[in-house]
Design a protein around this motif. Structure first.
Motif, PDB file in Angstrom:
ATOM      1  N   LEU A 154       4.586 -19.120  40.110  1.00  0.00           N
ATOM      2  CA  LEU A 154       5.188 -17.968  40.783  1.00  0.00           C
ATOM      3  C   LEU A 154       5.737 -18.373  42.141  1.00  0.00           C
ATOM      4  CD1 LEU A 154       2.689 -15.107  39.944  1.00  0.00           C
ATOM      5  CD2 LEU A 154       4.791 -15.736  38.807  1.00  0.00           C
ATOM      6  N   SER A 194       8.970 -25.038  32.721  1.00  0.00           N
ATOM      7  CA  SER A 194       9.895 -26.071  33.195  1.00  0.00           C
ATOM      8  C   SER A 194       9.944 -26.126  34.712  1.00  0.00           C
ATOM      9  CB  SER A 194      11.299 -25.807  32.654  1.00  0.00           C
ATOM     10  OG  SER A 194      11.865 -24.697  33.327  1.00  0.00           O
ATOM     11  N   LEU A 195       9.551 -25.045  35.364  1.00  0.00           N
ATOM     12  CA  LEU A 195       9.548 -25.035  36.825  1.00  0.00           C
ATOM     13  C   LEU A 195       8.536 -26.030  37.385  1.00  0.00           C
ATOM     14  CD1 LEU A 195       9.875 -21.368  38.142  1.00  0.00           C
ATOM     15  CD2 LEU A 195      11.419 -23.258  38.500  1.00  0.00           C
ATOM     16  N   ASP A 239       8.097 -28.952  36.386  1.00  0.00           N
ATOM     17  CA  ASP A 239       8.742 -30.270  36.452  1.00  0.00           C
ATOM     18  C   ASP A 239       9.854 -30.295  37.482  1.00  0.00           C
ATOM     19  OD1 ASP A 239       8.528 -30.307  32.875  1.00  0.00           O
ATOM     20  OD2 ASP A 239       7.129 -31.123  34.377  1.00  0.00           O
ATOM     21  N   TYR A 240      10.415 -29.153  37.770  1.00  0.00           N
ATOM     22  CA  TYR A 240      11.531 -29.053  38.708  1.00  0.00           C
ATOM     23  C   TYR A 240      10.990 -28.874  40.115  1.00  0.00           C
ATOM     24  CZ  TYR A 240      15.827 -27.160  40.795  1.00  0.00           C
ATOM     25  OH  TYR A 240      16.925 -26.936  41.584  1.00  0.00           O
ATOM     26  N   ASP A 254      10.360 -13.036  26.200  1.00  0.00           N
ATOM     27  CA  ASP A 254       9.075 -13.526  26.696  1.00  0.00           C
ATOM     28  C   ASP A 254       8.964 -15.035  26.534  1.00  0.00           C
ATOM     29  OD1 ASP A 254       7.031 -10.672  25.680  1.00  0.00           O
ATOM     30  OD2 ASP A 254       8.180 -11.097  27.482  1.00  0.00           O
ATOM     31  N   LEU A 261      11.144 -16.772  29.072  1.00  0.00           N
ATOM     32  CA  LEU A 261      10.547 -16.718  30.406  1.00  0.00           C
ATOM     33  C   LEU A 261       9.390 -17.704  30.511  1.00  0.00           C
ATOM     34  CD1 LEU A 261      10.476 -15.304  33.174  1.00  0.00           C
ATOM     35  CD2 LEU A 261       8.927 -13.634  32.186  1.00  0.00           C
ATOM     36  N   GLU A 283       8.920 -20.380  28.785  1.00  0.00           N
ATOM     37  CA  GLU A 283       9.441 -21.748  28.770  1.00  0.00           C
ATOM     38  C   GLU A 283      10.036 -22.109  30.129  1.00  0.00           C
ATOM     39  OE1 GLU A 283      12.071 -22.439  25.344  1.00  0.00           O
ATOM     40  OE2 GLU A 283      13.029 -23.975  26.593  1.00  0.00           O
ATOM     41  N   PHE A 284      10.727 -21.143  30.722  1.00  0.00           N
ATOM     42  CA  PHE A 284      11.342 -21.395  32.018  1.00  0.00           C
ATOM     43  C   PHE A 284      10.278 -21.652  33.072  1.00  0.00           C
ATOM     44  CE2 PHE A 284      14.006 -21.406  35.530  1.00  0.00           C
ATOM     45  CZ  PHE A 284      13.635 -20.456  36.459  1.00  0.00           C
ATOM     46  N   LEU A 285       9.216 -20.843  33.065  1.00  0.00           N
ATOM     47  CA  LEU A 285       8.145 -21.038  34.042  1.00  0.00           C
ATOM     48  C   LEU A 285       7.471 -22.396  33.857  1.00  0.00           C
ATOM     49  CD1 LEU A 285       6.527 -17.471  34.155  1.00  0.00           C
ATOM     50  CD2 LEU A 285       7.870 -18.568  35.917  1.00  0.00           C
ATOM     51  N   VAL A 333      12.704 -21.045  44.150  1.00  0.00           N
ATOM     52  CA  VAL A 333      13.998 -21.248  43.492  1.00  0.00           C
ATOM     53  C   VAL A 333      14.921 -20.066  43.759  1.00  0.00           C
ATOM     54  CG1 VAL A 333      15.019 -21.219  41.202  1.00  0.00           C
ATOM     55  CG2 VAL A 333      13.261 -22.846  41.725  1.00  0.00           C
ATOM     56  N   LEU A 378       8.912 -20.014  41.510  1.00  0.00           N
ATOM     57  CA  LEU A 378       9.945 -19.034  41.144  1.00  0.00           C
ATOM     58  C   LEU A 378      10.551 -18.420  42.403  1.00  0.00           C
ATOM     59  CD1 LEU A 378      11.329 -17.375  38.897  1.00  0.00           C
ATOM     60  CD2 LEU A 378       9.447 -15.772  39.019  1.00  0.00           C
TER      61      LEU A 378
END
Lengths: 328, 143
Positions: free
Chosen positions: B56, B27-28, B30-31, B18, B21, B23-25, B62, B59
């Motif tokens: 979302l 970071s999205l 910024d990406y 969790d 996930l 953290e990844f969301l 990507v 996500l």
């Protein structure tokens, strides 16, 4: 950026050299042209990042269509999963499930482990790896927010203009009726007529055929409409054309004897309209059900009307007798 | 899944997933994916997807970018394999000439093979003719 990529950007909507005319292209396209064009540019950029220097148009069209469908199917899947859980807003787990569905064809790590937690799904790990490994290259163009919603001029409701609707059955939140009582019509009529004439002149000068809805009380507009529209002109001949009187059709109803009724249509010098001659038969068949076997009528069930068989006498004295329609 | 067996370790594992996930969301944000947000939002809205969360959308963007990149990469591999097979057949002097103007072209043939692995079956017309007599001998055409 390479020359081929710029060429592609120019040629996406413009110089298509497949030979199709502009009209044909316009007929085939739907309302999604802008989004499709943007999708083609995006896919072209992605291909260039991968290393391609040019592409076939059909290949680009296909790949962009596939990419669009991927997005669409992911959204559809996520929406479905959200609805299944009793929600109408999607969350991250719905999206991950949607991505897993689409990725199940190619396969991903731990795809067979059905009970795994979605947060640690193989699909998510692959996406995370992709994001961390690939270079961040944004899209070359700034895409505006689309589709653009137009502001509609709403006609005011009865409650807004503080008017009582004419009738108790009409609620007040409905838009008010347009003014029909003539209050202010005299002032507006001249303006409307002037604008209508101006519009017609403008269209005529541009070479368009103007077919107008003509108000019967308006002779001047009528004259202009006749001048512009050839179909409104008076007929070329003045003499009256004699109206067609169908010859008398005798229907002999011989119910008691059991014979089918006979329709005699005597034609001397004129041709008879086939529809008028067959009218009784047509009406009879409409209430009947018939079965055709090998092109011949074999069985007919009638509701109330009797079967009709008739013979036609023509100028050439060709006597034909239709298939026997008697119920058997 | 056995909830009674080592609940603390599985809970810990889940927390890690969790956290990763989340953290990844984050970071999205910024990406910036290559696929613009507006395009993805348009097609997601068309499909009925409703979410005010931009993460979302990113996500999905990507994921689509990864899919297209993979297909393009596979098509490139197919093309390179074809090139090598073609180069093996032609004589050496022509090979040197060809290598100078070698361009990587995305063709329908390579794309069809690449998409086949992803479950997308594409069929296309081999060629289009302007008229029934296109490509015939002029002598027979005159007849």
């Amino acid at each position: 950026m390479s020359f081929e990529f710029y060429e592609a950007l120019n040629m996406i909507n413009g110089g298509d050299d497949t030979g199709r005319s502009f009209q044909q292209r316009k007929l085939c396209s739907g309302g999604d042209d802008f989004a499709k064009a943007i999708a083609k540019l995006v896919v072209a950029q992605l291909c260039e990042i991968e290393g391609f220097q040019s592409f076939q148009h059909l290949a680009l069209d296909t790949l962009s269509d596939v990419a669009v469908r991927y997005i669409f199917n992911t959204g559809k899947s996520a929406h479905y999963n959200a609805n299944l859980s009793g929600r109408n807003e999607c969350n991250v787990f719905d999206v991950i499930l949607g991505l897993e569905d689409l990725g199940s064809v190619q396969g991903f790590v731990a795809a067979s482990d059905v009970d795994h937690c979605l947060a640690g799904s193989g699909i998510v790990r692959e996406i995370v790896d992709f994001v961390y490994e690939s270079e961040q290259i944004p899209f070359v163009f700034a895409v505006p927010k689309f589709p653009v919603t137009r502001e509609r001029a709403m006609s005011p409701s009865f409650s807004r203009i503080a008017e009582d609707p004419p009738g108790e059955h009409i609620p007040t939140w409905l838009p008010a009726f347009p003014d029909r009582n003539g209050r202010g019509m005299e002032g507006n009529a001249a303006k409307e007529e002037h604008s209508l004439l101006h519009l017609q002149k403008h269209l005529l000068s541009n070479g368009f055929e103007v077919s107008t809805f003509v108000d019967h009380g308006d002779a001047k507009a009528k004259r202009i409409a006749i001048e512009s529209n050839p179909f409104l002109a008076a007929p070329l001949w003045d003499k009256e054309v004699a109206s067609v009187v169908p010859p008398p059709v005798k229907i002999l109803n011989d119910v008691d004897s059991g014979n089918p009724p006979v329709v005699e249509n005597c034609v001397r010098d004129e041709c008879v309209s086939v529809v008028e001659a067959f009218a009784p038969a047509i009406e009879g068949v409409k209430g009947a059900r018939c079965e055709f076997r090998e092109g011949k009528m074999t069985e007919i069930h009638l509701n109330k009307k009797h079967a009709v068989s008739f013979k036609i006498g023509t100028r050439n004295k060709l006597l034909g007798r239709l298939a026997d329609l008697s119920p058997e | 899944m056995n909830p009674n067996h080592n609940p603390q370790s599985s809970d810990g594992g889940r927390h890690d997933d969790d956290a990763a996930l989340t953290e990844f969301l984050a970071s999205l944000m910024d990406y910036t994916p290559t696929i613009p947000d507006e395009l993805v939002e348009h097609y997601l809205a068309k499909s009925g997807f409703q979410s005010p969360d931009l993460r979302l959308t990113r996500l999905v963007a990507v994921a689509t970018q990864k899919f297209v990149a993979e297909v393009a990469g596979d098509a490139l591999q197919v093309y390179c394999r074809h090139c090598k097979a073609r180069q093996a057949t032609i004589p050496k002097d022509k090979r040197d000439r060809q290598q100078k103007d070698k361009r990587l072209v995305l063709t329908m043939e390579d794309l069809t093979k690449a998409l086949h692995d992803y479950g997308v079956n594409v069929r296309h017309q081999e060629y289009f003719a302007d008229s029934p007599s296109t490509g015939m001998d002029p002598a027979t055409r005159d007849e």
